[in-house]
Design a protein around this motif. Structure first.
Motif, PDB file in Angstrom:
ATOM      1  N   ASP A 251       0.848  -1.183   0.000  1.00 36.54           N
ATOM      2  CA  ASP A 251       0.000   0.000   0.000  1.00 36.54           C
ATOM      3  C   ASP A 251       0.888   1.240   0.000  1.00 36.54           C
ATOM      4  O   ASP A 251       2.119   1.153  -0.104  1.00 36.54           O
ATOM      5  CB  ASP A 251      -0.974  -0.012   1.177  1.00 36.54           C
ATOM      6  N   ASN A 252       0.290   2.417   0.132  1.00 35.63           N
ATOM      7  CA  ASN A 252       1.063   3.661   0.057  1.00 35.63           C
ATOM      8  C   ASN A 252       2.031   3.834   1.220  1.00 35.63           C
ATOM      9  O   ASN A 252       2.927   4.670   1.160  1.00 35.63           O
ATOM     10  CB  ASN A 252       0.117   4.866  -0.002  1.00 35.63           C
ATOM     11  N   ILE A 257       0.391  -6.104   1.516  1.00 38.33           N
ATOM     12  CA  ILE A 257      -1.033  -6.426   1.507  1.00 38.33           C
ATOM     13  C   ILE A 257      -1.358  -7.673   0.679  1.00 38.33           C
ATOM     14  O   ILE A 257      -2.441  -8.228   0.810  1.00 38.33           O
ATOM     15  CB  ILE A 257      -1.893  -5.230   1.013  1.00 38.33           C
ATOM     16  N   ILE A 331      -2.346   4.416  -5.184  1.00 41.38           N
ATOM     17  CA  ILE A 331      -2.920   3.715  -4.029  1.00 41.38           C
ATOM     18  C   ILE A 331      -1.993   2.621  -3.500  1.00 41.38           C
ATOM     19  O   ILE A 331      -2.305   1.959  -2.519  1.00 41.38           O
ATOM     20  CB  ILE A 331      -4.301   3.102  -4.386  1.00 41.38           C
ATOM     21  N   GLY A 332      -0.860   2.442  -4.149  1.00 47.21           N
ATOM     22  CA  GLY A 332       0.075   1.405  -3.702  1.00 47.21           C
ATOM     23  C   GLY A 332       1.114   1.162  -4.770  1.00 47.21           C
ATOM     24  O   GLY A 332       1.305   1.972  -5.690  1.00 47.21           O
TER      25      GLY A 332
END
Length: 521
Positions: A251-252, A257, A331-332
C-alpha cells in the motif's frame, strides 16, 4: 391435448437437436475451447436426458415409460455435476480429481437407485397411470432418495448461478454478454427443475427439456455473436497466481497487503501472517535485515541476492510500478521479482572465462596486464616501488614427456596452489602462459620481492607432486624486477624480469635472480 402433446414432444426433440449441435461444435473446436472435454460431456448428458424424455412421453405402456426413465436419469443425474464443473472451469477455478469424483457420488447412486427401484422403492414408492390425463401419463409417489437427488440437482445448479453472478463485478464489459448468457442458461433450467420438483406443472410434465431448447438457442447465438467458449476471460487472480515472476503488493505506506505463489516460493518464509507488516519488518523476519533496496520510484529496478535455507545464493531483479485508483491517484505499488540467478551465474562464468585461467582459476595474462597497469600507475603516483616476479617450472617438457600431459596439468595446478599459500592478499598472481607464472607486488622493493620469490622457491622444492602413484620433484626458476623513479612501463618491468629469469636458468635453474642492468640475454 393430443396436438398439444405432439407439439411439446417436437419442442423437446428440437431442444435435443440444438444440444447435439452444441456438443458437435465443442468437439470440433476442442483445440480452441478451454475445458472442451467437460463441456462435450455436459452436452451429451443433456442430449441423453432430453431425447429420453421425448421417447418417454411418446410411450404408451408403463414398462416402456420406466425403460426410458432409466435412460433419462443417466443424463439428468450427471448433467448438474458436469454443468457445475463447466462453470468452475469458466471462472478459472481448478477442479481437483477428488472433488470431481465427489460430485458424481449422488448422480451415480441416483442412476443405480432408479435402475433397481423395484427391489427397494427408495426412489419411487409407486408409479401409476394418471386417470385425469387424455394420454397415458404417470403419477409418482417419491421416495427418500428422490429427495436427495432433487436437493443435489437444485444445489448444483444454484451453486453454478451464484458463482457466475459473483464473477460479474470482476468481468470486463466485453465479456459480460456471454457471462449473462451463461447465468441465464444456468438459472432457467434451475427454475424449471424447482417448479417441477414442487409439482406445480400441468399433469406433472417436466418443463426442463423445453427450457433447454431456449437455453441451447441462446448458447448457439452467443457462440456465433460473442465467440462464447472459444474466447473465455481469465480471472485476474488466476493470472496473478500463475505468473512465473514473484509479485508483492504494497500500500502507500509500504505495508505488505498481498503476494502471489511465485513470491512465496522465491522467498522461503513469506506467509500470510506477514500481511500488514511494513516491507522492512517483513524482510527482517525473512532475512534479518531491511529490504535490500531503497524505496523504488515508478519503473525503477534494482538487484539483490537472496540466500536460501540450504545456503544456495539466488539473485532477483526487483522492478517497481505504481498501482493507481480509478481517478489516477497512487494507491500502492507492485514489486515484481524476476529470478536472474541463471543469467547471473552465466555472467559469472563468462567473466571467469574472460579473465581467469581455466586450469588454475588464476588471473589469465590479459587480466593480469590490465590490473597490473592500474596498480603500477597507483605506485608511480605515490612514488612507491613495485616489483614483478616472473617464474616458470623447471624441465616442464620432461614432466609431460615422462608422465603425460594430464600429470603436466596436475603439476601446473600444484605450483599454483603452493604459491597462493605463500603470497599475501595484496599480491596480483596470474598464469602468464604454459608453465610460466607471474605475480605483482605493490609497495615492494627489489630485495623484498626477491625474498618472497626465495620463500616460494624453497616451498616448491620441499613439496613434491604426488600424482598417479608417483612422487615428482617440482622446482622453478625466478626472475625479479623493480620499478624505478623513472616510472617504467609494465612491459619494461616484465622484460626485465624475463632477463633475470633466463639468467637463473643459465645458472642451473631452481634459483632466484634479481634484475640488474648489466644482465644480458
Amino acid at each position: 391435448m393430443g396436438s398439444s402433446l405432439t407439439m411439446y414432444i417436437s419442442l423437446v426433440a428440437t431442444s435435443g437437436v440444438f444440444t447435439v449441435f452444441l456438443c458437435l461444435y465443442a468437439y470440433l473446436k476442442r483445440a480452441e475451447i478451454p475445458g472442451a472435454r467437460m463441456f462435450v460431456l455436459y452436452t451429451i448428458a443433456q442430449a441423453v436426458y432430453i431425447f429420453a424424455v421425448s421417447f418417454e412421453m411418446a410411450s404408451s405402456t408403463l414398462a416402456e415409460i420406466m425403460r426410458w426413465t432409466m435412460v433419462q436419469y443417466i443424463g439428468m443425474a450427471t448433467a448438474p455435476a458436469l454443468g457445475l464443473i463447466v462453470v468452475l472451469q469458466y471462472i478459472g477455478k481448478s477442479v481437483p480429481r477428488k472433488l470431481a469424483a465427489a460430485l458424481f457420488v449422488i448422480p451415480v447412486l441416483s442412476i443405480v437407485m432408479v435402475a433397481t427401484n423395484d427391489y427397494h422403492h427408495l426412489f419411487y414408492q409407486s408409479i401409476s397411470f394418471r386417470t385425469d390425463a387424455p394420454k397415458p401419463m404417470t403419477t409418482i409417489v417419491i421416495g427418500q432418495f428422490y429427495v436427495v437427488h432433487g436437493a443435489f440437482t437444485f444445489g448444483s445448479m444454484l451453486a453454478g448461478v451464484v458463482l457466475l453472478i459473483r464473477r460479474w463485478r470482476h468481468t470486463k464489459k466485453a465479456y459480460r454478454l456471454q457471462l449473462a448468457t451463461l447465468i441465464t442458461g444456468q438459472f432457467m433450467p434451475m427454475a424449471g427443475a424447482f417448479v417441477y420438483l414442487m409439482g406445480l406443472t400441468p399433469y406433472g410434465v417436466d418443463p426442463v427439456p423445453v427450457i433447454l431448447c431456449v437455453t441451447s438457442g441462446m448458447y448457439i447465438w452467443a457462440i456465433l455473436s460473442t465467440r462464447m467458449l472459444t474466447i473465455v476471460p481469465i480471472a485476474k487472480e488466476s493470472i496473478f497466481e500463475s505468473m512465473g515472476e514473484g509479485v508483492i503488493v504494497l500500500d502507500n505506506s509500504d505495508r505488505l497487503i498481498d503476494f502471489n505463489g511465485a513470491a512465496g516460493r522465491m522467498l522461503a518464509g513469506l506467509n500470510a501472517g506477514m500481511i500488514g507488516l511494513s516491507l522492512d519488518e517483513a524482510w527482517q523476519k525473512l532475512g534479518g535485515s531491511d529490504f535490500p533496496a531503497d524505496r523504488l520510484s515508478d519503473g525503477a529496478q534494482a538487484e539483490f541476492m537472496w540466500q536460501a535455507e540450504d545456503g544456495t545464493p539466488y539473485y532477483y531483479q526487483v522492478r517497481s510500478s505504481v498501482v493507481r485508483g480509478r481517478i489516477g491517484e497512487a494507491i500502492g505499488s507492485l514489486l515484481m521479482l524476476i529470478d536472474v540467478t541463471e543469467a547471473r551465474r552465466l555472467q559469472d562464468q563468462l567473466h571467469q572465462l574472460a579473465y581467469h585461467d581455466g586450469l588454475t582459476k588464476l588471473l589469465n595474462r590479459t587480466a593480469f596486464i590490465y590490473r597490473a597497469k592500474q596498480r603500477l600507475s597507483e605506485s608511480h603516483a605515490k612514488s612507491a616501488p613495485s616489483s614483478i616476479v616472473l617464474f616458470d617450472i623447471d624441465h616442464f617438457k620432461r614432466i609431460n614427456d615422462t608422465y603425460g600431459h594430464e600429470t603436466g596439468d596436475y603439476a601446473i595446478q600444484h605450483v599454483a596452489a603452493v604459491v597462493k599459500r605463500q603470497l599475501g592478499p595484496e599480491a596480483l598472481f596470474a598464469r602468464y602462459g604454459g608453465e610460466e607464472f607471474v605475480f605483482f607486488l605493490p609497495a615492494s622493493a627489489l630485495d623484498e620481492a626477491g625474498g618472497a620469490a626465495e620463500r616460494i622457491r624453497a616451498a616448491l622444492a620441499v613439496e613434491p607432486l604426488s600424482a598417479g602413484g608417483e612422487t615428482i620433484a617440482i622446482t622453478a626458476s625466478f626472475g625479479v624486477s623493480q620499478s624505478s623513479p623513472l616510472g617504467e612501463s609494465l612491459q619494461a618491468l616484465l622484460k626485465n624480469a624475463d632477463v633475470a629469469l633466463y639468467q637463473a636458468k643459465r645458472e642451473g635453474r631452481n634459483r632466484v635472480r634479481l634484475y640488474d642492468a648489466v644482465l644480458t640475454l
